[in-house]
Design a protein around this motif. Structure first.
Motif, PDB file in Angstrom:
ATOM      1  N   SER A  13       0.887  -1.135  -0.048  1.00  0.00           N
ATOM      2  CA  SER A  13       0.084   0.003  -0.097  1.00  0.00           C
ATOM      3  C   SER A  13       0.997   1.301   0.030  1.00  0.00           C
ATOM      4  CB  SER A  13      -0.921   0.196   1.214  1.00  0.00           C
ATOM      5  OG  SER A  13       0.065   0.093   2.631  1.00  0.00           O
ATOM      6  N   LEU A  14       0.373   2.224  -0.708  1.00  0.00           N
ATOM      7  CA  LEU A  14       1.271   3.286  -0.735  1.00  0.00           C
ATOM      8  C   LEU A  14       1.301   4.101   0.584  1.00  0.00           C
ATOM      9  CD1 LEU A  14       0.504   4.906  -4.273  1.00  0.00           C
ATOM     10  CD2 LEU A  14       2.703   4.001  -3.131  1.00  0.00           C
ATOM     11  N   ASN A  15       2.229   4.544   1.067  1.00  0.00           N
ATOM     12  CA  ASN A  15       2.716   5.352   2.451  1.00  0.00           C
ATOM     13  C   ASN A  15       3.448   6.376   1.952  1.00  0.00           C
ATOM     14  OD1 ASN A  15       3.228   6.632   4.733  1.00  0.00           O
ATOM     15  ND2 ASN A  15       3.638   4.572   5.825  1.00  0.00           N
ATOM     16  N   TYR A  16       3.017   7.535   1.654  1.00  0.00           N
ATOM     17  CA  TYR A  16       3.736   8.756   1.139  1.00  0.00           C
ATOM     18  C   TYR A  16       4.614   9.446   2.145  1.00  0.00           C
ATOM     19  CZ  TYR A  16       1.009   8.380  -3.022  1.00  0.00           C
ATOM     20  OH  TYR A  16       0.532   7.485  -4.331  1.00  0.00           O
ATOM     21  N   ASP A  17       4.522   8.936   3.600  1.00  0.00           N
ATOM     22  CA  ASP A  17       4.776   9.658   4.599  1.00  0.00           C
ATOM     23  C   ASP A  17       6.371   9.044   4.829  1.00  0.00           C
ATOM     24  OD1 ASP A  17       2.784  11.240   5.329  1.00  0.00           O
ATOM     25  OD2 ASP A  17       2.022   9.473   6.700  1.00  0.00           O
ATOM     26  N   SER A  18       6.459   8.016   4.339  1.00  0.00           N
ATOM     27  CA  SER A  18       7.976   7.055   4.554  1.00  0.00           C
ATOM     28  C   SER A  18       8.625   7.001   3.091  1.00  0.00           C
ATOM     29  CB  SER A  18       7.670   5.835   5.179  1.00  0.00           C
ATOM     30  OG  SER A  18       7.042   6.115   6.570  1.00  0.00           O
ATOM     31  N   MET A  19       9.839   7.370   2.960  1.00  0.00           N
ATOM     32  CA  MET A  19      10.368   7.114   1.605  1.00  0.00           C
ATOM     33  C   MET A  19      11.984   6.932   2.159  1.00  0.00           C
ATOM     34  SD  MET A  19      10.933   7.086  -1.381  1.00  0.00           S
ATOM     35  CE  MET A  19       9.655   7.898  -2.390  1.00  0.00           C
ATOM     36  N   LEU A  20      12.402   5.874   1.553  1.00  0.00           N
ATOM     37  CA  LEU A  20      13.778   5.298   1.846  1.00  0.00           C
ATOM     38  C   LEU A  20      14.566   5.445   0.528  1.00  0.00           C
ATOM     39  CD1 LEU A  20      15.545   3.708   4.035  1.00  0.00           C
ATOM     40  CD2 LEU A  20      14.609   1.800   3.036  1.00  0.00           C
ATOM     41  N   GLU A  26      22.960  -0.834  -2.003  1.00  0.00           N
ATOM     42  CA  GLU A  26      22.072  -1.140  -0.870  1.00  0.00           C
ATOM     43  C   GLU A  26      20.741  -1.730  -1.554  1.00  0.00           C
ATOM     44  OE1 GLU A  26      21.406   2.622   1.189  1.00  0.00           O
ATOM     45  OE2 GLU A  26      22.805   1.868   2.878  1.00  0.00           O
ATOM     46  N   TYR A  27      20.120  -2.692  -0.809  1.00  0.00           N
ATOM     47  CA  TYR A  27      18.936  -3.354  -1.058  1.00  0.00           C
ATOM     48  C   TYR A  27      18.030  -3.462  -0.074  1.00  0.00           C
ATOM     49  CZ  TYR A  27      20.712  -3.298  -5.744  1.00  0.00           C
ATOM     50  OH  TYR A  27      21.374  -3.010  -7.125  1.00  0.00           O
ATOM     51  N   GLN A  28      16.641  -4.092   0.137  1.00  0.00           N
ATOM     52  CA  GLN A  28      15.980  -4.211   1.476  1.00  0.00           C
ATOM     53  C   GLN A  28      16.231  -5.446   1.785  1.00  0.00           C
ATOM     54  OE1 GLN A  28      11.897  -2.906   0.312  1.00  0.00           O
ATOM     55  NE2 GLN A  28      12.398  -1.694   2.259  1.00  0.00           N
ATOM     56  N   GLY A  29      17.179  -6.319   1.294  1.00  0.00           N
ATOM     57  CA  GLY A  29      17.602  -7.870   1.687  1.00  0.00           C
ATOM     58  C   GLY A  29      18.896  -7.861   2.023  1.00  0.00           C
ATOM     59  N   ALA A  30      19.493  -8.892   2.480  1.00  0.00           N
ATOM     60  CA  ALA A  30      20.814  -8.929   2.968  1.00  0.00           C
ATOM     61  C   ALA A  30      21.775  -9.318   1.665  1.00  0.00           C
ATOM     62  CB  ALA A  30      20.901 -10.324   3.796  1.00  0.00           C
ATOM     63  N   VAL A  31      22.621  -8.331   1.347  1.00  0.00           N
ATOM     64  CA  VAL A  31      23.471  -8.388  -0.001  1.00  0.00           C
ATOM     65  C   VAL A  31      24.934  -9.460   0.553  1.00  0.00           C
ATOM     66  CG1 VAL A  31      24.814  -7.365  -1.534  1.00  0.00           C
ATOM     67  CG2 VAL A  31      22.685  -6.284  -0.924  1.00  0.00           C
ATOM     68  N   HIS A  32      25.073 -10.432  -0.322  1.00  0.00           N
ATOM     69  CA  HIS A  32      26.180 -11.156  -0.190  1.00  0.00           C
ATOM     70  C   HIS A  32      26.960 -11.340  -1.589  1.00  0.00           C
ATOM     71  CE1 HIS A  32      24.135 -12.800   3.465  1.00  0.00           C
ATOM     72  NE2 HIS A  32      23.019 -13.031   2.601  1.00  0.00           N
ATOM     73  N   LYS A  33      28.277 -11.555  -1.395  1.00  0.00           N
ATOM     74  CA  LYS A  33      29.035 -11.784  -2.589  1.00  0.00           C
ATOM     75  C   LYS A  33      29.098 -10.697  -3.433  1.00  0.00           C
ATOM     76  CE  LYS A  33      28.730 -16.646  -1.984  1.00  0.00           C
ATOM     77  NZ  LYS A  33      28.261 -17.863  -2.423  1.00  0.00           N
ATOM     78  N   SER A  34      28.991  -9.370  -3.310  1.00  0.00           N
ATOM     79  CA  SER A  34      28.968  -8.294  -4.044  1.00  0.00           C
ATOM     80  C   SER A  34      30.378  -8.047  -4.792  1.00  0.00           C
ATOM     81  CB  SER A  34      28.758  -7.016  -3.341  1.00  0.00           C
ATOM     82  OG  SER A  34      28.592  -5.806  -3.975  1.00  0.00           O
ATOM     83  N   THR A  53      10.684  -5.049   4.446  1.00  0.00           N
ATOM     84  CA  THR A  53       9.288  -4.277   4.603  1.00  0.00           C
ATOM     85  C   THR A  53       8.911  -3.618   3.120  1.00  0.00           C
ATOM     86  OG1 THR A  53      10.252  -2.283   5.523  1.00  0.00           O
ATOM     87  CG2 THR A  53       9.649  -4.236   6.938  1.00  0.00           C
ATOM     88  N   PRO A  54       7.434  -3.531   3.131  1.00  0.00           N
ATOM     89  CA  PRO A  54       7.232  -2.821   1.914  1.00  0.00           C
ATOM     90  C   PRO A  54       7.089  -1.241   1.867  1.00  0.00           C
ATOM     91  CG  PRO A  54       5.147  -3.746   2.874  1.00  0.00           C
ATOM     92  CD  PRO A  54       6.455  -4.105   3.703  1.00  0.00           C
ATOM     93  N   LEU A  55       8.280  -0.598   2.117  1.00  0.00           N
ATOM     94  CA  LEU A  55       8.381   0.782   2.194  1.00  0.00           C
ATOM     95  C   LEU A  55       8.738   1.363   0.857  1.00  0.00           C
ATOM     96  CD1 LEU A  55      10.806   1.093   5.019  1.00  0.00           C
ATOM     97  CD2 LEU A  55       8.373   1.685   5.027  1.00  0.00           C
ATOM     98  N   LEU A  56       8.093   2.374   0.556  1.00  0.00           N
ATOM     99  CA  LEU A  56       8.332   3.158  -0.967  1.00  0.00           C
ATOM    100  C   LEU A  56       9.721   3.669  -0.507  1.00  0.00           C
ATOM    101  CD1 LEU A  56       6.679   3.803  -3.183  1.00  0.00           C
ATOM    102  CD2 LEU A  56       6.386   6.005  -2.094  1.00  0.00           C
ATOM    103  N   HIS A  57      10.535   3.477  -1.766  1.00  0.00           N
ATOM    104  CA  HIS A  57      11.914   3.419  -1.701  1.00  0.00           C
ATOM    105  C   HIS A  57      12.444   3.727  -3.100  1.00  0.00           C
ATOM    106  CE1 HIS A  57      12.023  -0.784  -2.390  1.00  0.00           C
ATOM    107  NE2 HIS A  57      13.157  -0.782  -3.106  1.00  0.00           N
ATOM    108  N   THR A  58      13.589   4.346  -3.451  1.00  0.00           N
ATOM    109  CA  THR A  58      14.449   4.443  -4.497  1.00  0.00           C
ATOM    110  C   THR A  58      15.728   4.098  -4.509  1.00  0.00           C
ATOM    111  OG1 THR A  58      15.140   6.765  -3.966  1.00  0.00           O
ATOM    112  CG2 THR A  58      13.108   6.663  -5.058  1.00  0.00           C
ATOM    113  N   HIS A  59      16.437   3.921  -5.667  1.00  0.00           N
ATOM    114  CA  HIS A  59      17.779   3.675  -5.541  1.00  0.00           C
ATOM    115  C   HIS A  59      18.702   4.695  -6.264  1.00  0.00           C
ATOM    116  CE1 HIS A  59      17.284  -0.507  -4.527  1.00  0.00           C
ATOM    117  NE2 HIS A  59      15.908  -0.595  -4.974  1.00  0.00           N
TER     118      HIS A  59
END
Length: 131
Positions: A13-20, A26-34, A53-59
């Motif tokens: 669901s869209l939550n415009y109050d939170s933006m990551l 960086e990703y929302q998971g655990a990055v291995h072997k980069s 978590t389903p946070l609205l985010h950018t890269h």
């Protein structure tokens, strides 16, 4: 085949109050072997419902994401709201507002991040910005 309407919508669901805003690698998971080489950053990422978590985010950089195991829904913000699809392969533009939700309890992806140096050398920067 999973029905994205019944299986995915409860997670996103869209939550415009939170933006990551995620930085390089960086990703929302655990990055291995980069591995970084010639303007490309390649990482194996494990996602779990406890962490992703389903946070609205950018890269910071555009990236290609290839699903190796599990299923992930990607919700892309648009003028019409949230466009949700279950994707095994994704292209996310730099700065594109989106969120993820796991359809299965765990997922594993290979993320191929395209840094500005790579795009400039390949003369793709102007093409990528138009996509």
């Amino acid at each position: 085949m999973l029905d994205s309407t019944t299986m995915v919508n409860p997670y996103l669901s869209l939550n415009y109050d939170s933006m990551l805003n995620l930085s390089r690698g960086e990703y929302q998971g655990a990055v291995h072997k980069s591995v970084a080489a010639a303007g490309l950053l390649i990482g194996l990422t494990d996602y779990s419902r406890e962490v992703a978590t389903p946070l609205l985010h950018t890269h910071e950089n555009p990236h290609l994401s290839f699903g190796l195991s599990g299923q992930m829904a990607v919700g892309r913000k648009s003028h019409a709201g949230l466009n949700i699809n279950i994707e095994q392969f994704s292209y996310i533009r730099a700065g594109e507002e989106h969120q993820i939700a796991l359809v299965t309890s765990r997922c594993k992806n290979i993320n191929l991040e395209l840094e500005t140096d790579f795009l400039n050398v390949m003369t793709l920067q102007s093409l990528i910005s138009k996509i």
